[in-house]
Design a protein around this motif. Structure first.
Motif, PDB file in Angstrom:
ATOM      1  N   TRP A  13       0.818  -1.218   0.000  1.00 50.49           N
ATOM      2  CA  TRP A  13       0.000   0.000   0.000  1.00 50.49           C
ATOM      3  C   TRP A  13       0.847   1.262   0.000  1.00 50.49           C
ATOM      4  O   TRP A  13       0.511   2.239  -0.653  1.00 50.49           O
ATOM      5  N   THR A  14       1.961   1.249   0.734  1.00 51.59           N
ATOM      6  CA  THR A  14       2.829   2.421   0.701  1.00 51.59           C
ATOM      7  C   THR A  14       3.500   2.554  -0.667  1.00 51.59           C
ATOM      8  O   THR A  14       3.688   3.665  -1.162  1.00 51.59           O
ATOM      9  N   ILE A  16       2.255   1.455  -3.636  1.00 47.97           N
ATOM     10  CA  ILE A  16       1.235   1.929  -4.577  1.00 47.97           C
ATOM     11  C   ILE A  16       0.926   3.396  -4.323  1.00 47.97           C
ATOM     12  O   ILE A  16       0.785   4.187  -5.263  1.00 47.97           O
ATOM     13  N   GLY A  17       0.821   3.780  -3.066  1.00 47.23           N
ATOM     14  CA  GLY A  17       0.551   5.170  -2.719  1.00 47.23           C
ATOM     15  C   GLY A  17       1.639   6.108  -3.209  1.00 47.23           C
ATOM     16  O   GLY A  17       1.352   7.185  -3.730  1.00 47.23           O
ATOM     17  N   HIS A  19       3.707   5.598  -5.738  1.00 49.43           N
ATOM     18  CA  HIS A  19       3.622   5.673  -7.196  1.00 49.43           C
ATOM     19  C   HIS A  19       2.434   6.522  -7.640  1.00 49.43           C
ATOM     20  O   HIS A  19       2.551   7.315  -8.584  1.00 49.43           O
ATOM     21  N   LEU A  20       1.312   6.347  -6.981  1.00 49.04           N
ATOM     22  CA  LEU A  20       0.122   7.126  -7.329  1.00 49.04           C
ATOM     23  C   LEU A  20       0.371   8.616  -7.108  1.00 49.04           C
ATOM     24  O   LEU A  20       0.001   9.441  -7.947  1.00 49.04           O
ATOM     25  N   TYR A  21       1.018   8.954  -6.017  1.00 53.86           N
ATOM     26  CA  TYR A  21       1.328  10.355  -5.740  1.00 53.86           C
ATOM     27  C   TYR A  21       2.264  10.929  -6.804  1.00 53.86           C
ATOM     28  O   TYR A  21       2.021  11.997  -7.353  1.00 53.86           O
ATOM     29  N   ALA A  47      -3.604  12.032  -6.542  1.00 51.96           N
ATOM     30  CA  ALA A  47      -2.293  12.193  -5.924  1.00 51.96           C
ATOM     31  C   ALA A  47      -2.412  12.330  -4.410  1.00 51.96           C
ATOM     32  O   ALA A  47      -1.608  11.766  -3.658  1.00 51.96           O
ATOM     33  N   GLY A  50      -2.957   8.987  -2.915  1.00 53.54           N
ATOM     34  CA  GLY A  50      -1.687   8.272  -2.811  1.00 53.54           C
ATOM     35  C   GLY A  50      -0.897   8.698  -1.594  1.00 53.54           C
ATOM     36  O   GLY A  50      -0.317   7.867  -0.889  1.00 53.54           O
ATOM     37  N   MET A  53      -2.410   7.178   1.401  1.00 49.59           N
ATOM     38  CA  MET A  53      -2.078   5.756   1.487  1.00 49.59           C
ATOM     39  C   MET A  53      -0.701   5.554   2.135  1.00 49.59           C
ATOM     40  O   MET A  53      -0.520   4.641   2.950  1.00 49.59           O
TER      41      MET A  53
END
Length: 61
Positions: A13-14, A16-17, A19-21, A47, A50, A53
């Motif tokens: 989760w960190t 993915i977060g 990367h999403l950010y 973002a 993310g 997350m």
């Protein structure tokens, strides 16, 4: 992310977060420059999700 790495609280989760950010902010910049208001807001919220997350993984992981 630095705090998550320093405390050893890395999980899916960190990651993915983070990367999403990063990708969200990368996409946001040209949208801001072009003046696209609605899509820009959606990307900003993605973002921010993310970032949340990563923070949640830091405190809950």
């Amino acid at each position: 992310m630095l705090a998550a790495v320093a405390t050893g609280r890395l999980d899916i989760w960190t990651t993915i977060g983070a990367h999403l950010y990063f990708i969200g902010r990368l996409i946001y910049l040209p949208l801001y420059a072009m003046g696209v208001p609605v899509l820009r807001t959606v990307i900003w919220m993605a973002a921010t999700a993310g970032l949340l997350m990563v923070i949640a993984g830091l405190f809950l992981g």
